[in-house]
Design an enzyme around this catalytic site. Sequence first.
Site, PDB file in Angstrom:
ATOM      1  N   TYR A 101     105.669  -4.018  49.789  1.00  0.00           N
ATOM      2  CA  TYR A 101     105.275  -2.588  49.422  1.00  0.00           C
ATOM      3  C   TYR A 101     105.986  -1.695  49.938  1.00  0.00           C
ATOM      4  O   TYR A 101     105.457  -0.466  49.669  1.00  0.00           O
ATOM      5  CB  TYR A 101     103.700  -2.560  49.475  1.00  0.00           C
ATOM      6  CG  TYR A 101     102.888  -3.229  48.475  1.00  0.00           C
ATOM      7  CD1 TYR A 101     102.931  -4.748  48.412  1.00  0.00           C
ATOM      8  CD2 TYR A 101     101.956  -2.634  47.586  1.00  0.00           C
ATOM      9  CE1 TYR A 101     102.277  -5.368  47.498  1.00  0.00           C
ATOM     10  CE2 TYR A 101     101.400  -3.493  46.679  1.00  0.00           C
ATOM     11  CZ  TYR A 101     101.202  -4.900  46.530  1.00  0.00           C
ATOM     12  OH  TYR A 101     100.833  -5.565  45.793  1.00  0.00           O
ATOM     13  N   ASP A 108     100.224 -21.097  50.123  1.00  0.00           N
ATOM     14  CA  ASP A 108      99.987 -21.901  49.241  1.00  0.00           C
ATOM     15  C   ASP A 108      98.771 -22.771  49.330  1.00  0.00           C
ATOM     16  O   ASP A 108      97.901 -22.970  48.362  1.00  0.00           O
ATOM     17  CB  ASP A 108     101.195 -22.494  48.595  1.00  0.00           C
ATOM     18  CG  ASP A 108     102.212 -23.172  49.912  1.00  0.00           C
ATOM     19  OD1 ASP A 108     101.808 -22.556  51.091  1.00  0.00           O
ATOM     20  OD2 ASP A 108     103.158 -23.936  49.582  1.00  0.00           O
ATOM     21  N   LYS A 132     103.434 -17.438  55.352  1.00  0.00           N
ATOM     22  CA  LYS A 132     104.232 -18.581  54.976  1.00  0.00           C
ATOM     23  C   LYS A 132     105.735 -18.638  55.802  1.00  0.00           C
ATOM     24  O   LYS A 132     106.730 -18.365  55.676  1.00  0.00           O
ATOM     25  CB  LYS A 132     104.888 -17.739  53.577  1.00  0.00           C
ATOM     26  CG  LYS A 132     105.724 -19.016  52.793  1.00  0.00           C
ATOM     27  CD  LYS A 132     105.015 -19.952  52.039  1.00  0.00           C
ATOM     28  CE  LYS A 132     106.009 -21.137  51.489  1.00  0.00           C
ATOM     29  NZ  LYS A 132     105.297 -22.153  50.801  1.00  0.00           N
TER      30      LYS A 132
END
Length: 341
Positions: free
Chosen positions: A124, A206, A173
């Site tokens: 962002y 995930d 991640k």
Amino acid sequence: MAHKITLIPGDGIGPEITKSATRVIEHAGVQIDWDVVEAGLTALEKYHDPLPQEVIDSIDKNKIALKGPLTTPVGKGFRSVNVALRKEFELYVNQRPAKTFKGIKTLFDEIDLIIFRENLEEFYSGIEHYIDSSRSAAETIGIITKRGSERIIKFAFEYARKHGRKKVTLVHKANILKFTGGLFLDVGVEIAKDYPEINFDDKIIDNMAMQMVMNPYQFDCIVTTNLFGDILSDLASGLVGGLGLAPGANIGDGVAIFEAVHGSAPDIARQNIANPSALILAAVMMLDHIGEHDAAKRLEKAVANVIAEGKSVTKDINKEKFVTTSEYTDAICRELDNMKS
Ligand code: NAD
């Protein structure tokens, strides 16, 4: 004495739901002197600027704002005013609770999760460009800093400590994003050592998405980076009945802006059918923030009672038997009156 607070009605369903939120706040007995300013599409049309200086000045002065959703053009046009406001006031925390309300059909009962999303960094940051004039490839740079990670993770742990929450799960991640994700995780592991009474674990994004859908009860407070937090908070809102019920707060060291998680919902704008609950629940967070704890409690209870009764709910909650945004607001006001008597 009345609180002075900035109000940005927003666009799309924004004006309808902010009207509803200000009505119920007034009914809860809290006096607010609203400083109403325009941003986004409406400001662009009127002042040729989606974020006029007047908006910045108002929030700067009042330190607290309640904001309706603002449309951001997809793939072109002006950059997100929501993101610009978060940057302008260094609102590094995006706190998004997801709580079950009785009377709403969901896969699970009694969900009570809070997502703490880092609100300023990573994808962002707005550092992106096409790498050549034929637009054959594009690049986004997602920067994660130690300071940015520290302050959001500390905020999540401090919140957990203050509110007696049992666990913080850090989502990342770092198996693939070894540097950015790795830094966020390393900072979390260090900070967790200062909070031995709070359980700490980490999950890869995930796996986390799957685990939240299979068994959300294993989670309590979740802290994560910007994009993952955005996606997981919509997922969490789906667990408790959808975006119409998901509030959020953007918090910095001096300023806080309260808003719904959802957007401007142009598909249902100006039809008086939007669910104003998310913004009303954001207003509940705002009332707590400004010390109006009793009114916050009553307002939250009034929303919960009206939803539990099921006679006056909006279309997103019951497609067969529903009332308008204003009728739903009337029902909450009546419930607040009943509590007084
Ligand atoms: P959205 O959240 O506006 O709508 C998604 C779906 O949920 C739509 O079908 C909509 O009708 C429904 N929905 C949303 N809020 C609802 C409510 N209160 N009651 C009933 N149904 C509701 O998402 P979108 O369509 O992807 O985005 C529309 C615009 O909003 C975009 O320009 C986006 O950039 C902007 N947006 C703004 C904010 C913000 O102001 N903080 C947040 C998200 C999206």
